[in-house]
Design an enzyme around this catalytic site. Structure first.
Site, short mmCIF file in Angstrom:
data_model
loop_
_atom_site.label_atom_id
_atom_site.label_comp_id
_atom_site.label_asym_id
_atom_site.label_seq_id
_atom_site.Cartn_x
_atom_site.Cartn_y
_atom_site.Cartn_z
N SER A 262 27.68 88.95 34.13
CA SER A 262 29.00 88.51 33.39
C SER A 262 29.91 89.72 33.28
CB SER A 262 29.19 87.66 32.57
OG SER A 262 28.67 88.25 31.26
N LYS A 263 31.04 89.53 33.07
CA LYS A 263 31.92 90.66 32.69
C LYS A 263 31.28 91.54 31.26
CE LYS A 263 36.70 90.91 31.19
NZ LYS A 263 36.31 92.57 30.67
#
Ligand code: GLU
Length: 505
Positions: A262-263
């Protein structure tokens, strides 16, 4: 069946920045298309107006431009299967929705969000399917007159696919093999909404793949759950014979391997998850990109190619054309690929080493300019050739070799304490004279003359060289001493020595 022309597509929804996993999907489609002399299509899937983000389409296109991934057909590329933006294909989808309604493969449903909510509260694990559809408000449970009256009344409705229960649906996946799912676990998915007169992702995706003659659907694993529904849709339309082959790519995992990348992982560990820097138009939040972080596009592509695929041997460094030759869907793994961002840094380092000095210099020039200096290009190319194996990013070249361009104004204290001895000032003054008298200032000749002087005087070579380095560089680092003095030239070398003598005494 006759061999079909390979036609693949990358079909992002413009909902924000393109995730690095999407870049890998596009890359694999690109490699597959090139390898088979096929076509690569760029389609924008923008039928969900709630998730539309302005600027996202341009961002995605800019990303591929930077990466050097070229599409043959699609939004901004042209082609004769257009338009390639789904929001411009409303009429086409309407026709196909009607076809499904007419042949009984789909039905109209009037249930309001409130009614659906009430059902969910009433029935545990509620799913709109064969078991409940007759108790809902739709064209199967209502009479034709009632349905017509509701529509004439302007009531909003959706069109749902009618899934026959208890049937094994087989998805043949080129990476995962046969995936079999019982249709009873599927719900009657919404295909179309009267409210915005737009199809949902599922319908538009299938209709477009059919009309655009897509032969292979290569996409992320997150779409695998949709695949059985897609197979049923092809069947509902009677398009089984031209149904594309599926290949669902493995997930990109966190560097630690536990869960989806994920970011936040990028923020936490300091690596970008987007190809280019992205500014969220709503929140104004800026996310870093590979380009701005100083990665070379070819290094990014090589790094991504190996996340989920390998060429069958231990070759790691591959150009795009080599990858095109070696790529094979059957060598893609089923299991997720850990996003080893440090490997990405290694690839960048490696590609900088491989790049011709002139090209590295070209990239370094703007950074020099930022620091207020504009040296001759030829000098930069020589310096870079000497120093590039020490860096992983172009911008690190500044720290590694700024001393070639700016004379030290201070001298590292620790180094000076250790390396500037009692007699250093005297020896360096002599060395300055020796160097000043050299006609041929080549590396070899300097070395010959200086070594002879050291031997003649009985000096300690290490001490002389250490003080010499401190005088030219300001600290204890750098390449071979006479390489440095050769690049600086006689005048600058002598001036730097004299200055050090003055400052350090
Ligand atoms: N629009 C989907 C996406 O955003 C495309 C999925 C597919 O390739 O079928 O990834």
């Amino acid at each position: 069946m006759a061999e079909r022309k390979v036609r693949v597509r990358f079909a992002p929804s413009p909902t924000g920045a393109l995730h690095i996993g999407g870049v890998r999907t596009a890359l694999y489609n690109y490699l597959f298309a090139r390898q088979h002399g096929g076509d690569l299509i760029f389609r924008i899937e923008d039928t969900d107006s709630n998730r539309f983000v302005p600027g996202a389409e341009e961002y995605i296109l800019d990303s591929f431009k930077w990466l050097g991934i070229h599409f043959d057909e699609g939004v901004t590329f042209g082609g004769n299967h257009g338009p390639y933006r789904q929001s411009e294909r409303r009429d086409i989808y309407k026709k196909y929705v009607n076809q499904l309604l007419e042949n009984g493969k789909a039905y109209i449903a009037f249930d309001t969000p409130e009614e659906l909510e009430a059902k969910r509260a009433e029935i545990a694990n509620f799913q709109y399917d064969a078991s409940v559809r007759m108790s809902m408000r739709n064209s199967l449970s209502l009479s034709k007159e009632e349905v017509d009256a509701l529509i004439a009344d302007g009531k909003q409705y959706v069109v749902r696919i009618k899934i026959e229960p208890n049937e094994d649906v087989v998805v043949n996946d080129l990476i995962r093999g046969e995936v079999i799912i019982n249709s009873s676990i599927l719900d009657d998915k919404v295909l179309y909404k009267s409210a915005d007169e737009l199809p949902t992702y599922h319908l538009a995706n299938i209709v477009d793949d059919h009309l655009m003659e897509v032969s292979h659907v290569i996409r992320g694993e997150e779409w695998l759950p949709s695949a059985p529904l897609h197979v049923l849709l092809y069947r509902a339309f009677g398009w089984e014979d031209t149904m594309p082959a599926f290949a669902h790519l493995p997930l990109l995992l966190k560097p630690e391997g536990n869960g989806k990348l994920s970011k936040r992982d990028g923020d936490r560990l300091g690596f970008p998850v987007f190809p280019l820097q992205w500014k969220d138009p709503k929140t104004g939040e800026v996310s870093s990109g590979y380009r701005e972080a100083g990665y070379l596009p070819e290094a990014v592509l090589n790094f991504l190619a190996l996340l989920g695929w390998n060429p069958g041997n231990d070759q790691e460094v591959m150009s795009l054309s080599e990858m095109t030759q070696l790529f094979n869907l059957s060598r893609c793994s089923k299991s997720g690929a850990k996003f080893d961002y440090k490997k990405g840094i290694w690839f960048n380092h490696t590609y900088i080493q491989q790049k011709p000095n002139e090209e590295v210099a070209e990239l370094f020039m703007p950074i020099l300019k930022e620091h207020g200096i504009e040296p001759a290009f030829e000098k930069v190319a020589i310096v870079v050739g000497m120093m590039k194996d020490r860096v992983s990013f172009i911008r690190e070249l500044w720290d590694a070799c700024s001393f070639f361009f700016v004379a030290p104004t201070t001298y590292d204290e620790k180094t000076a304490k250790k390396r500037w001895k009692e007699d250093s000032a005297r020896c360096m003054t002599e060395l300055a004279d020796v160097l000043a008298s050299i006609e041929d200032f080549s590396v070899e000749n300097q070395e010959k003359v200086v070594m002879a002087w050291i031997a003649d005087k009985g000096y300690h070579t290490g001490n002389i060289m250490n003080a010499f380095r401190l005088a030219l560089v300001g600290e204890g680092k750098g390449p071979h001493m006479f390489d440095i003095s050769w690049i600086l030239g006689k005048e600058e070398t002598v001036a730097r020595i004299n200055r050090a003598v003055e400052v350090l005494k």
